[in-house]
Design an enzyme around this catalytic site. Sequence first.
Site, mmCIF file in Angstrom:
data_model
loop_
_atom_site.group_PDB
_atom_site.id
_atom_site.type_symbol
_atom_site.label_atom_id
_atom_site.label_comp_id
_atom_site.label_asym_id
_atom_site.label_seq_id
_atom_site.Cartn_x
_atom_site.Cartn_y
_atom_site.Cartn_z
ATOM 1 N N SER A 15 0.824 -1.219 0.000
ATOM 2 C CA SER A 15 0.000 0.000 0.000
ATOM 3 C C SER A 15 0.853 1.262 0.000
ATOM 4 C CB SER A 15 -0.899 0.005 1.240
ATOM 5 O OG SER A 15 -1.643 -1.185 1.312
ATOM 6 N N THR A 42 0.252 -6.728 1.414
ATOM 7 C CA THR A 42 -0.594 -7.454 2.360
ATOM 8 C C THR A 42 -2.070 -7.138 2.162
ATOM 9 O OG1 THR A 42 1.208 -7.376 3.952
ATOM 10 C CG2 THR A 42 -0.984 -7.884 4.821
ATOM 11 N N CYS A 43 -2.406 -5.874 2.071
ATOM 12 C CA CYS A 43 -3.817 -5.480 2.021
ATOM 13 C C CYS A 43 -4.550 -6.183 0.884
ATOM 14 C CB CYS A 43 -3.911 -3.965 1.875
ATOM 15 S SG CYS A 43 -5.599 -3.406 1.628
ATOM 16 N N CYS A 48 -6.651 -7.011 4.125
ATOM 17 C CA CYS A 48 -7.973 -6.375 4.149
ATOM 18 C C CYS A 48 -8.938 -6.901 3.085
ATOM 19 C CB CYS A 48 -7.861 -4.868 3.934
ATOM 20 S SG CYS A 48 -6.302 -4.127 4.389
ATOM 21 N N LYS A 51 -9.869 -10.700 3.188
ATOM 22 C CA LYS A 51 -10.588 -10.885 4.464
ATOM 23 C C LYS A 51 -12.016 -10.357 4.359
ATOM 24 C CE LYS A 51 -10.578 -7.681 7.407
ATOM 25 N NZ LYS A 51 -9.949 -6.629 8.212
ATOM 26 N N TYR A 99 -2.813 -2.585 -9.977
ATOM 27 C CA TYR A 99 -1.685 -1.895 -9.321
ATOM 28 C C TYR A 99 -0.479 -1.853 -10.261
ATOM 29 C CZ TYR A 99 -3.386 -1.366 -4.503
ATOM 30 O OH TYR A 99 -4.054 -0.962 -3.385
ATOM 31 N N TYR A 180 -7.560 -8.062 16.671
ATOM 32 C CA TYR A 180 -8.614 -7.913 15.664
ATOM 33 C C TYR A 180 -8.558 -8.992 14.584
ATOM 34 C CZ TYR A 180 -6.034 -5.588 11.801
ATOM 35 O OH TYR A 180 -5.205 -5.290 10.746
ATOM 36 N N GLU A 184 -11.662 -11.461 13.861
ATOM 37 C CA GLU A 184 -12.317 -11.467 12.547
ATOM 38 C C GLU A 184 -12.361 -12.877 11.964
ATOM 39 O OE1 GLU A 184 -11.409 -6.894 11.120
ATOM 40 O OE2 GLU A 184 -10.014 -8.448 10.503
ATOM 41 N N ARG A 207 -7.900 -6.165 23.123
ATOM 42 C CA ARG A 207 -7.234 -5.245 24.052
ATOM 43 C C ARG A 207 -7.015 -3.892 23.362
ATOM 44 N NH1 ARG A 207 -1.727 -4.815 25.904
ATOM 45 N NH2 ARG A 207 -1.119 -6.360 24.375
ATOM 46 N N HIS A 438 -34.283 9.103 9.440
ATOM 47 C CA HIS A 438 -35.096 8.028 9.988
ATOM 48 C C HIS A 438 -35.649 7.144 8.880
ATOM 49 C CE1 HIS A 438 -37.670 6.203 12.984
ATOM 50 N NE2 HIS A 438 -38.701 6.358 12.184
ATOM 51 N N GLU A 443 -29.160 7.269 13.383
ATOM 52 C CA GLU A 443 -29.872 8.435 13.919
ATOM 53 C C GLU A 443 -29.725 8.509 15.442
ATOM 54 O OE1 GLU A 443 -34.309 8.404 13.760
ATOM 55 O OE2 GLU A 443 -34.090 6.330 13.086
HETATM 56 C C1 LIG Z 1 -5.275 -10.503 7.914
HETATM 57 C C2 LIG Z 1 -5.088 -9.006 7.835
HETATM 58 C C3 LIG Z 1 -6.184 -8.189 7.764
HETATM 59 C C4 LIG Z 1 -6.023 -6.811 7.692
HETATM 60 N N1 LIG Z 1 -7.136 -6.023 7.637
HETATM 61 C C5 LIG Z 1 -7.007 -4.684 7.555
HETATM 62 C C6 LIG Z 1 -8.153 -3.857 7.444
HETATM 63 O O1 LIG Z 1 -9.292 -4.331 7.463
HETATM 64 N N2 LIG Z 1 -7.965 -2.521 7.321
HETATM 65 C C7 LIG Z 1 -6.707 -1.963 7.303
HETATM 66 O O2 LIG Z 1 -6.598 -0.738 7.170
HETATM 67 N N3 LIG Z 1 -5.604 -2.725 7.419
HETATM 68 C C8 LIG Z 1 -5.726 -4.062 7.544
HETATM 69 N N4 LIG Z 1 -4.605 -4.844 7.624
HETATM 70 C C9 LIG Z 1 -3.278 -4.192 7.671
HETATM 71 C C10 LIG Z 1 -2.814 -3.766 6.277
HETATM 72 O O3 LIG Z 1 -2.819 -4.885 5.420
HETATM 73 C C11 LIG Z 1 -1.428 -3.159 6.380
HETATM 74 O O4 LIG Z 1 -1.454 -2.113 7.322
HETATM 75 C C12 LIG Z 1 -0.938 -2.603 5.036
HETATM 76 O O5 LIG Z 1 -0.926 -3.587 4.053
HETATM 77 C C13 LIG Z 1 0.457 -2.002 5.221
HETATM 78 O O6 LIG Z 1 0.958 -1.571 3.984
HETATM 79 P P1 LIG Z 1 2.541 -1.476 3.760
HETATM 80 O O7 LIG Z 1 2.732 -0.816 2.447
HETATM 81 O O8 LIG Z 1 3.201 -0.901 4.940
HETATM 82 O O9 LIG Z 1 3.045 -2.996 3.710
HETATM 83 P P2 LIG Z 1 2.545 -4.228 2.866
HETATM 84 O O10 LIG Z 1 1.226 -3.997 2.251
HETATM 85 O O11 LIG Z 1 2.704 -5.399 3.764
HETATM 86 O O12 LIG Z 1 3.590 -4.311 1.675
HETATM 87 C C14 LIG Z 1 4.921 -4.638 1.875
HETATM 88 C C15 LIG Z 1 5.417 -5.352 0.644
HETATM 89 O O13 LIG Z 1 6.834 -5.430 0.700
HETATM 90 C C16 LIG Z 1 7.221 -6.692 0.186
HETATM 91 N N5 LIG Z 1 8.586 -6.932 0.683
HETATM 92 C C17 LIG Z 1 8.970 -7.146 1.964
HETATM 93 N N6 LIG Z 1 10.313 -7.216 2.035
HETATM 94 C C18 LIG Z 1 10.791 -7.043 0.771
HETATM 95 C C19 LIG Z 1 12.094 -6.991 0.209
HETATM 96 N N7 LIG Z 1 13.181 -7.096 0.949
HETATM 97 N N8 LIG Z 1 12.201 -6.814 -1.125
HETATM 98 C C20 LIG Z 1 11.106 -6.684 -1.920
HETATM 99 N N9 LIG Z 1 9.854 -6.704 -1.425
HETATM 100 C C21 LIG Z 1 9.699 -6.867 -0.094
HETATM 101 C C22 LIG Z 1 6.176 -7.644 0.709
HETATM 102 O O14 LIG Z 1 6.134 -8.831 -0.056
HETATM 103 C C23 LIG Z 1 4.921 -6.795 0.556
HETATM 104 O O15 LIG Z 1 4.311 -6.997 -0.699
HETATM 105 C C24 LIG Z 1 -4.723 -6.236 7.687
HETATM 106 C C25 LIG Z 1 -3.602 -7.070 7.750
HETATM 107 C C26 LIG Z 1 -3.778 -8.438 7.829
HETATM 108 C C27 LIG Z 1 -2.568 -9.325 7.902
#
Ligand SMILES: Cc1cc2nc3c(=O)[nH]c(=O)nc-3n(C[C@H](O)[C@H](O)[C@H](O)COP(=O)(O)OP(=O)(O)OC[C@H]3O[C@@H](n4cnc5c(N)ncnc54)[C@H](O)[C@@H]3O)c2cc1C
Length: 473
Positions: A15, A42-43, A48, A51, A99, A180, A184, A207, A438, A443
Site C-alpha cells: 500500500s 498485504t492489504c 484487508c 478478508k 496496481y 482484531y 475477525e 485489548r 429516519h 440516527e
Molecule cells: C489478515 C489481515 C487483515 C487486515 N485487515 C485490515 C483492514 O481491514 N484494514 C486496514 O486498514 N488494514 C488491515 N490490515 C493491515 C494492512 O494490510 C497493512 O497495514 C498494510 O498492508 C500495510 O501496507 P505497507 O505498504 O506498509 O506494507 P505491505 O502492504 O505489507 O507491503 C509490503 C510489501 O513489501 C514486500 N517486501 C517485503 N520485504 C521485501 C524486500 N526485501 N524486497 C522486496 N519486497 C519486499 C512484501 O512482499 C509486501 O508486498 C490487515 C492485515 C492483515 C494481515
Amino acid sequence: MASFDVDLFVIGAGSGGVRAARVAAMHGARVMIAEEYRIGGTCVIRGCVPKKLMVYASRYKDHFEDSFGFGWSVSHPTFDWPKLVAAKEKEISRLSSVYRANLAKAGVAIEETRAEVESGHSVRLCATDRSVSAKTILIGTGAAPVLEPDIPGRTYAINSNELFDLPELPKRMLIIGGGYIAVEFASIFARLGTKVSMAVRGENVLRGFDCDMRNGVRDALMQCGVDLNFGVLPIRIEKLDTGYRVTLTKGAPVEADQVLIATGRRPNTKGLGLDKAGVDVDNLGAIKVDAFSKTNVDSIYAVGDVTNRAPLTPVAIREGHAFADTVFGGKPEAVDHSTIPTAVFATPELGCIGLTEEVARARFDCVDIYAANFRPLKATLSGRAEWTHMKIIVDGATDRVLGVHIFGQDAAEMAQLLAIAIKMGATKADFDATMALHPTAAEELVTLRMRTARFLRDAAGPEARDSGPLCAE
Ligand SMILES: Cc1cc2nc3c(=O)[nH]c(=O)nc-3n(C[C@H](O)[C@H](O)[C@H](O)COP(=O)(O)OP(=O)(O)OC[C@H]3O[C@@H](n4cnc5c(N)ncnc54)[C@H](O)[C@@H]3O)c2cc1C
C-alpha cells in the site's frame, strides 16, 4: 554532483510503496520498485481485501436465517470453500494487475525480486545480484505475522497468510490470540461452518478497544458458537493422526484440524541490510522515522507497517503519498496520526473513531458518556438476538466529542463518516443540532440527549465514579 541510476528506489510494492512510487513518478522522478512476492502487498493479497470478501461470504449464513422472518423460504443453503477461494483469487489477481498497470502507466520500473539495502544510496536486487544506485531509498516492506509464543510444535500452526488458501474448510479450528485479526477470523470461520475455539491470554478480546464494545464483540462470538478460553496460553502443539492437540495453561487440551496463531505482526526488517546503511530500528525491528518519514540516514525514508506507527492500509497510503509530495513535489507534509478511524469486521462489526472511554478518563478531568443499547429494527422480524451498542465520549469541560464507538451492523461505514466530524472538532451540541435520518441506526448518534455517566478525575463529588480498571485485560 553524483549521478544515480534512479531518483527513488522503493523496496516493497504494498500500500505505502506503490502510492509513493506512483506519486513520485508523477512528480517527475525516475522510480524503480522491487517486490519479492506479489504486487499489491498485504492489504490486497492476504489482508484487508480477501478478508472482507470472506466476511461477506460468512454473513450469508445470517442472511439466509434472517430471511424467514421476512417471508422468504430458503431450503438447505450449502457452502463451497474451494469456490470462494477461487473467486477470491480471481479478484485479488485482478487488483494486483491494476496496481501493476498503474505503476507502469506512471513510468515506474518494476523489479520482481527481493531487494536489500547496501548503503545509503545503493540497493541490491537479489534475483540478479545487481546493484542499483538511488538518490533516495524508500522502505515499504510492511510487517509479517509472528509464530509466538515459541512453544514445542508451533510450526504445526499456520498464520493469517496461509489461512486464505487452505485446500479445505477446517471442521475444527483453534485460534490463538485475541486481537482484531483473531476475532475477525473466528467470526468468519464460525459462520462458514467451522467449530472455532479461541485461546486468549487476557480476560477479554480486543485489548485497547473500548470496554463496552469488547464485551459486545465477545458476546457475539459466543452467540455464534465460538468457544472462548480466556486467561490461557498454549503450552505445546502435538500432531495427531487426525489434526492437532493443543495443551493450554488451564482447562482441557483442545483438538483441532487447524491451529491459527494470530498473536501479532513484526516489521519486516530482518536481513534487509539496514545495519549496512546505519538505519536505526527500535526493539521490535521497526524503522525509526521523523514526522516526514525520514530515518536517521538522510537519503533513506520508510513508510507503512515497517515503521509500526499505525499499521493500517490508509495510513501506509497517506504516509507514502506525503513522502512523495515532500521529497519530490516540493510540498512538505507531515501525516497527522491523531484521529484514525478503525474497524473490526466481526459480525456485527465494530467501528471506532477517537478515544476510548478508558483513555479519555485517564486524560481528561471531566468525561461525559452518552450510550445507547438497542435491538436493530431488522432484528424485530428476523428474531435474531442482536443488539447494537453506541457510545459517544465527550469532554465535559469543552463539549468536544472525543470518541465514538459503535458495535452493530454497518458500524465501520458510520465510523468513516463520523471521522470527518471528529477531525473537525465537532461538539456534542453539533451532534444534537444535526437532524436525524429516519429510520436508521445511525440516527441514535444525533438523538442521544440523556447523559449516561459523568466521570470527574480525582474528584469525590456525587457524580464521580471510580476510574479504576474498567476492563479485564
Ligand atoms: C489478515 C489481515 C487483515 C487486515 N485487515 C485490515 C483492514 O481491514 N484494514 C486496514 O486498514 N488494514 C488491515 N490490515 C493491515 C494492512 O494490510 C497493512 O497495514 C498494510 O498492508 C500495510 O501496507 P505497507 O505498504 O506498509 O506494507 P505491505 O502492504 O505489507 O507491503 C509490503 C510489501 O513489501 C514486500 N517486501 C517485503 N520485504 C521485501 C524486500 N526485501 N524486497 C522486496 N519486497 C519486499 C512484501 O512482499 C509486501 O508486498 C490487515 C492485515 C492483515 C494481515
